[in-house]
Scaffold this motif. Structure first.
Motif, short mmCIF file in Angstrom:
data_model
loop_
_atom_site.label_atom_id
_atom_site.label_comp_id
_atom_site.label_asym_id
_atom_site.label_seq_id
_atom_site.Cartn_x
_atom_site.Cartn_y
_atom_site.Cartn_z
N GLU A 1 0.85 -1.20 0.23
CA GLU A 1 -0.09 0.07 -0.20
C GLU A 1 0.83 1.27 -0.07
OE1 GLU A 1 -3.97 0.60 0.64
OE2 GLU A 1 -3.11 -0.73 -0.96
N LEU A 2 2.21 1.28 0.49
CA LEU A 2 2.85 2.37 0.54
C LEU A 2 3.33 2.83 -0.73
CD1 LEU A 2 5.20 1.16 3.65
CD2 LEU A 2 3.09 2.81 3.68
N THR A 3 3.59 2.01 -1.93
CA THR A 3 4.08 2.50 -3.13
C THR A 3 3.07 2.54 -4.19
OG1 THR A 3 6.26 1.49 -2.32
CG2 THR A 3 6.06 2.13 -4.55
N GLY A 4 3.06 3.46 -5.07
CA GLY A 4 2.32 3.79 -6.07
C GLY A 4 3.14 3.80 -7.43
N ILE A 5 2.53 3.92 -8.41
CA ILE A 5 3.10 3.75 -9.87
C ILE A 5 2.37 4.58 -10.73
CG2 ILE A 5 2.03 1.91 -10.79
CD1 ILE A 5 4.39 1.21 -12.29
N GLN A 6 3.17 5.88 -11.24
CA GLN A 6 2.59 6.52 -12.36
C GLN A 6 3.24 6.74 -13.46
OE1 GLN A 6 1.96 10.09 -9.68
NE2 GLN A 6 -0.18 9.88 -9.65
N HIS A 7 2.71 6.32 -14.73
CA HIS A 7 3.21 6.48 -15.66
C HIS A 7 1.79 6.42 -17.00
CE1 HIS A 7 3.40 2.33 -16.84
NE2 HIS A 7 4.39 2.16 -15.84
N GLY A 8 2.23 6.60 -18.31
CA GLY A 8 0.97 6.59 -19.15
C GLY A 8 0.33 5.08 -19.51
N LYS A 9 1.13 4.02 -19.12
CA LYS A 9 0.36 2.81 -19.14
C LYS A 9 0.48 2.02 -17.82
CE LYS A 9 1.61 1.73 -23.90
NZ LYS A 9 2.03 3.00 -24.57
N ALA A 10 0.38 2.84 -16.81
CA ALA A 10 0.07 2.18 -15.49
C ALA A 10 -0.71 1.32 -15.25
CB ALA A 10 0.14 3.19 -14.28
N MET A 11 -2.12 1.84 -15.59
CA MET A 11 -3.23 0.74 -15.54
C MET A 11 -3.05 -0.36 -16.22
SD MET A 11 -6.00 1.39 -13.81
CE MET A 11 -7.31 0.76 -14.89
N TYR A 12 -2.47 -0.55 -17.37
CA TYR A 12 -2.04 -1.76 -18.07
C TYR A 12 -1.20 -2.45 -17.34
CZ TYR A 12 -0.37 -4.89 -21.43
OH TYR A 12 -0.12 -6.12 -22.16
N TYR A 13 -0.10 -2.04 -16.62
CA TYR A 13 0.97 -2.87 -16.02
C TYR A 13 0.40 -3.29 -14.65
CZ TYR A 13 4.67 -3.88 -12.94
OH TYR A 13 5.81 -4.25 -12.10
N LEU A 14 -0.46 -2.57 -14.16
CA LEU A 14 -1.20 -3.06 -12.71
C LEU A 14 -2.36 -4.32 -13.32
CD1 LEU A 14 -1.82 0.42 -11.07
CD2 LEU A 14 -0.37 -1.45 -10.36
N TYR A 15 -2.89 -4.14 -14.21
CA TYR A 15 -3.70 -5.18 -14.63
C TYR A 15 -2.98 -6.49 -14.94
CZ TYR A 15 -5.79 -8.01 -18.03
OH TYR A 15 -6.43 -9.20 -19.02
N ARG A 16 -1.81 -6.23 -15.61
CA ARG A 16 -1.12 -7.56 -15.96
C ARG A 16 -0.68 -8.02 -14.46
NH1 ARG A 16 -0.07 -10.57 -19.02
NH2 ARG A 16 1.73 -10.18 -20.00
N SER A 17 -0.35 -7.37 -13.49
CA SER A 17 0.21 -7.80 -12.09
C SER A 17 -0.84 -8.77 -11.56
CB SER A 17 0.71 -6.73 -11.20
OG SER A 17 -0.53 -6.00 -10.90
N PHE A 18 -2.30 -8.57 -12.03
CA PHE A 18 -3.42 -9.18 -11.11
C PHE A 18 -3.81 -10.49 -12.19
CE2 PHE A 18 -3.98 -5.10 -8.91
CZ PHE A 18 -3.76 -5.47 -7.87
N GLU A 19 -3.53 -10.23 -13.40
CA GLU A 19 -4.15 -11.16 -14.76
C GLU A 19 -3.91 -12.70 -14.47
OE1 GLU A 19 -3.61 -11.31 -19.62
OE2 GLU A 19 -2.00 -11.10 -18.26
N ASP A 20 -2.79 -13.24 -13.70
CA ASP A 20 -2.74 -14.42 -13.78
C ASP A 20 -3.43 -15.01 -12.71
OD1 ASP A 20 -1.14 -14.31 -15.74
OD2 ASP A 20 0.94 -14.24 -14.60
N GLU A 21 -3.87 -14.17 -11.88
CA GLU A 21 -4.63 -14.90 -10.28
C GLU A 21 -6.20 -14.60 -10.42
OE1 GLU A 21 -3.16 -12.69 -6.91
OE2 GLU A 21 -0.97 -12.60 -7.98
N GLU A 22 -6.35 -13.64 -11.20
CA GLU A 22 -8.14 -13.22 -11.37
C GLU A 22 -8.59 -13.32 -12.92
OE1 GLU A 22 -9.39 -13.18 -8.53
OE2 GLU A 22 -7.63 -12.23 -7.18
N ASP A 23 -9.97 -13.18 -12.95
CA ASP A 23 -10.37 -13.18 -14.24
C ASP A 23 -10.40 -11.68 -14.78
OD1 ASP A 23 -12.56 -11.81 -13.29
OD2 ASP A 23 -13.93 -13.50 -13.32
N TYR A 24 -10.76 -11.45 -15.89
CA TYR A 24 -10.42 -10.21 -16.26
C TYR A 24 -11.31 -9.11 -15.62
CZ TYR A 24 -10.44 -6.21 -19.58
OH TYR A 24 -10.06 -4.82 -19.90
N LEU A 25 -12.56 -9.23 -15.31
CA LEU A 25 -13.15 -8.39 -14.57
C LEU A 25 -12.46 -7.89 -13.21
CD1 LEU A 25 -16.81 -9.09 -15.52
CD2 LEU A 25 -15.22 -7.16 -16.37
N ILE A 26 -12.38 -9.08 -12.49
CA ILE A 26 -11.79 -8.69 -11.17
C ILE A 26 -10.31 -8.09 -11.25
CG2 ILE A 26 -11.01 -9.82 -9.12
CD1 ILE A 26 -12.97 -11.94 -9.61
#
Length: 717
Positions: free
Chosen positions: A286-311
């Motif tokens: 929770e302490l660290t955040g990431i901000q760049h043009g494709k940050a949402m995509y990067y964060l999505y990829r970090s959850f992709e293997d554990e969850e389905d697309y919507l989650i």
């Protein structure tokens, strides 16, 4: 609770904005900001009965008329309330607010909708002393509650119109400056955090030395941990600059550890890597955040293997939304995320408020072109007015730039190694080879045959593709990296970089990728770029006193002149390197200074001076409560690339879009330069569908986009 958390985290705000009663004004802004939601029409809209077609903020601001202040504080509080969701231009355009007769009639009608709940609102107002005592620290009594609807005053008419008129007449008040920025920014932050279920700001690491529990710190780390205020840190790649910078941030924290820390890096790949590293080191994600043009995509990829697309998407959005607010104490970002606030883009008030008294770590400051460097310098000068502090780091920064930053920002401290200490990090033997890369293929092949891990760096994508095609035949475990792969393939390549026998790349390998090779072959480039390339070979060789070879060719390709326009700098770099053998680490700064002894030249100098001259004038036209569309366009013009999808993936892309799987669709996106985009457009090789550009060019997952010409490569590596 959010209000109290922000007040405790930013105690210096009243002094910075010159308003001693600032926290009182913010309290009232927060207290009244949602009163307009008591309107019967708004309540019906909540239940889904019908759309209200009005703004609760306009009605909420009317309660400010009961404040027993002079006009300026009342105007400030009203402005913050009115604009805490939409700026004044939007409200005027969409809701025909004053001065139109229609707007006056509509306001009067909507005001009457408060009548059914007006007594309840009066009851809430009587709690001001009690609530302010709890969260502000003392009881407020500068308010006379409104006894009827008729006592309400239209704050849009009495506040917004004079504010805009003062702008037009150049009669600026403190509300047009930091006072307005802080009031709007912190009100928005409180509203957004509370709505997101967060009731306080997270504070920073209590003891950074406990996180990095070294038995013995390096000199620069020790100095950084004792340095108060702004400083430069000059140290070689691999010498522990990251830990040193975090020790510096800890040394400059306040007692509550509430100062925000911004760690700025030039490239997405290095930001992603740093984010992953700090999440691991700090233990609490929770302490660290990431901000760049494709940050949402990067964060999505970090959850992709554990969850389905919507989650996975929902989790990524939650993480990103909290990072965009004043919540996480550490943010890893590109300078463009900071520059955005200087262009007055929506939300800039909250961003600037967050950055007040913050700690900025500027890593790899050498990596920017003259135009961006000037923008960064001017931005830091503005942040200085908000009492921000800076640690500026580099391994290869020309002294003329370092001295300029020191002079313009008033930096007097420099953290560095002595000459003998620097030489402990010596790792490379440098040789300048006759001819170009095609003249030396046998030498590269010999190193491959000797089972060496070989790195080859070209200056253009087309050259890298040719060399890779020639060298990779028969080589197991090899790769090519540059900026013209679709995201899916780029990620696949980056995941394998550490264990390749052969890597061919462009300037993309200069960007803090965690790779370590045995030998480098590089096309000619400016010395500071070459030093970055050298840093990808024998990274930790100094630990065991191992020296490994790096080779630079005398000649590049015909199209290098479009990448490095100042070929004199390239020639001078090669001339100096040809006189070296084992490249002592202490020699690097001297050589870089000799190459750049005249500072910026020709087009670089013109670009730098243009920004220095015009940016302060531009920024002086940025005012709180108003977002200008033209400024947004100006900001996004800084990005010299265009996103396209190779035509062969059109059906896959459109299918993902149709199924609302937007991040899956992004995997097919690649970037090209603006010049290349224009050329493809001229040749009728582009088509637009579903707001995406599809390029009719050949694409290979192994080689990337195969474009016909390199004349306009600059900007996409």
């Amino acid at each position: 609770m959010v209000f109290k958390s922000i007040k405790d985290a930013y105690p210096e705000t009243p002094k910075i904005c010159g308003v001693p009663e600032f926290w009182e004004h913010l309290f009232y802004s927060i207290f009244f900001h949602d009163f307009g939601k008591a309107a019967s029409g708004f309540q019906k809209a909540l239940s889904g009965m019908e759309k209200w077609k009005y703004r609760h903020e306009i009605l909420s601001a009317g309660f400010v008329s009961g404040l027993e202040y002079d006009n300026q504080p009342k105007d400030a509080i009203a402005m913050a309330i009115i604009t805490h969701h939409k700026d004044v231009s939007y409200l005027r355009e969409m809701f025909q607010t004053y001065p139109s007769p229609v707007g006056k009639k509509r306001y009067t009608e909507k005001l009457q909708e408060l009548t059914p709940n007006f007594e309840e609102l009066r009851e809430i107002q009587r709690k001001i002393p009690e609530i302010s005592g709890k969260y502000l620290g003392f009881e407020l009594n500068k308010f006379r509650e409104r006894e009827s609807i008729e006592e309400m005053v239209d704050s849009y008419k009495n506040t917004v119109l004079p504010y805009k008129k003062q702008l037009e007449n150049d009669e600026l008040t403190s509300l047009h400056g930091k006072y307005g920025i802080f009031l709007k920014g912190f009100l928005t932050a409180c509203d957004h955090l509370a709505s997101g279920g967060k009731y306080g700001l997270l504070c920073g690491i209590e003891d950074m030395k406990a996180v990095y529990n070294f038995s013995e710190m390096r000199k620069t780390q020790s100095q950084a941990s004792e340095t108060k205020g702004d400083a430069f840190l000059i140290a070689p790649t691999g010498s522990g600059k990251t830990e040193a910078s975090l020790f510096w941030s800890h040394a400059n924290q306040n007692l509550s550890k509430s100062k925000r820390v911004f760690y700025l890096l030039p490239y997405t790949a290095s930001i992603n890597a740093m984010y992953k590293r700090l999440q691991r080191d700090f233990k609490d994600p929770e302490l660290t955040g990431i901000q760049h043009g494709k940050a949402m995509y990067y964060l999505y990829r970090s959850f992709e293997d554990e969850e389905d697309y919507l989650i996975a998407t929902e989790k990524a959005e939650q993480v990103k939304n909290l990072t965009d607010k004043i919540y996480r104490p550490y943010k890893i970002a590109t300078p463009h995320q900071i520059l955005k606030s200087m262009f007055g883009i929506r939300g800039f008030e909250q961003n600037l408020a967050e950055m007040s008294n913050a700690l900025f770590i500027m890593d790899e400051i050498h990596a920017y072109d003259a135009h961006t460097t000037a923008l960064i310098l001017e931005t830091l000068k503005i942040l200085k007015e908000y009492q921000a502090s800076f640690l500026i780091m580099s391994a290869t920064l020309p002294s003329f730039l370092k001295e300029m930053f020191k002079r313009e920002l008033g930096i007097t401290t420099e953290i560095s190694f002595t000459e003998s200490e620097l030489n402990e990090f010596t790792r490379h033997r440098v040789s300048v080879l006759k001819g170009g890369i095609f003249d030396n293929l046998d030498l590269i092949q010999k190193e491959l045959d000797d089972n060496k891990k070989v790195l080859v760096v070209c200056n253009t994508v087309a050259q890298a593709q040719k060399i890779y095609t020639l060298l990779s035949e028969g080589i197991e475990n090899c790769g090519l990296i540059h900026g013209r792969f679709i995201l899916r393939d780029r990620e696949e390549i980056e995941s394998k970089l550490e264990n390749l026998n052969l890597l061919v790349g462009t300037q993309a390998i200069e960007v803090s990728l965690n790779i370590d090779y045995d030998v480098l072959f590089s096309e000619p480039a400016p010395l500071d770029a070459l030093i970055q390339r050298f840093g990808r070979v024998n990274r930790k060789g100094w630990e065991e006193k191992i020296i490994k070879p790096v080779y630079v060719f005398e000649q590049g390709s015909e199209n290098d002149k479009y990448v490095y326009k100042n070929q004199e700098i390239v020639s001078k770099s090669l001339e100096l390197l040809s006189k070296e053998d084992i490249l002592g680490e202490s020699r690097i700064q001297k050589l870089v200074d000799e190459v750049y002894s005249s500072g910026y030249q020709s087009s670089d100098l013109a670009s730098f001076e243009m920004v220095k001259k015009n940016f302060p004038k531009f920024h002086s036209r940025i005012f709180p409560f108003i977002n200008e569309k033209e400024n947004k366009e100006e900001f996004y013009n800084l990005y010299q690339s265009v996103e396209v999808v190779p035509i062969q993936y059109k059906l896959e892309y459109l299918e993902e879009i149709e199924n609302r799987r937007y991040f899956e669709a992004m995997k097919y996106v690649a970037s090209i330069s603006v010049g290349q985009y224009k050329k493809l457009m001229h040749n009728n090789q582009l088509e637009i569908d579903s707001d995406m550009i599809f390029a009719s060019v050949e694409y290979s997952p192994e080689l990337g986009l195969l474009l016909a010409s390199e004349e306009t490569i600059l900007g996409i590596f």
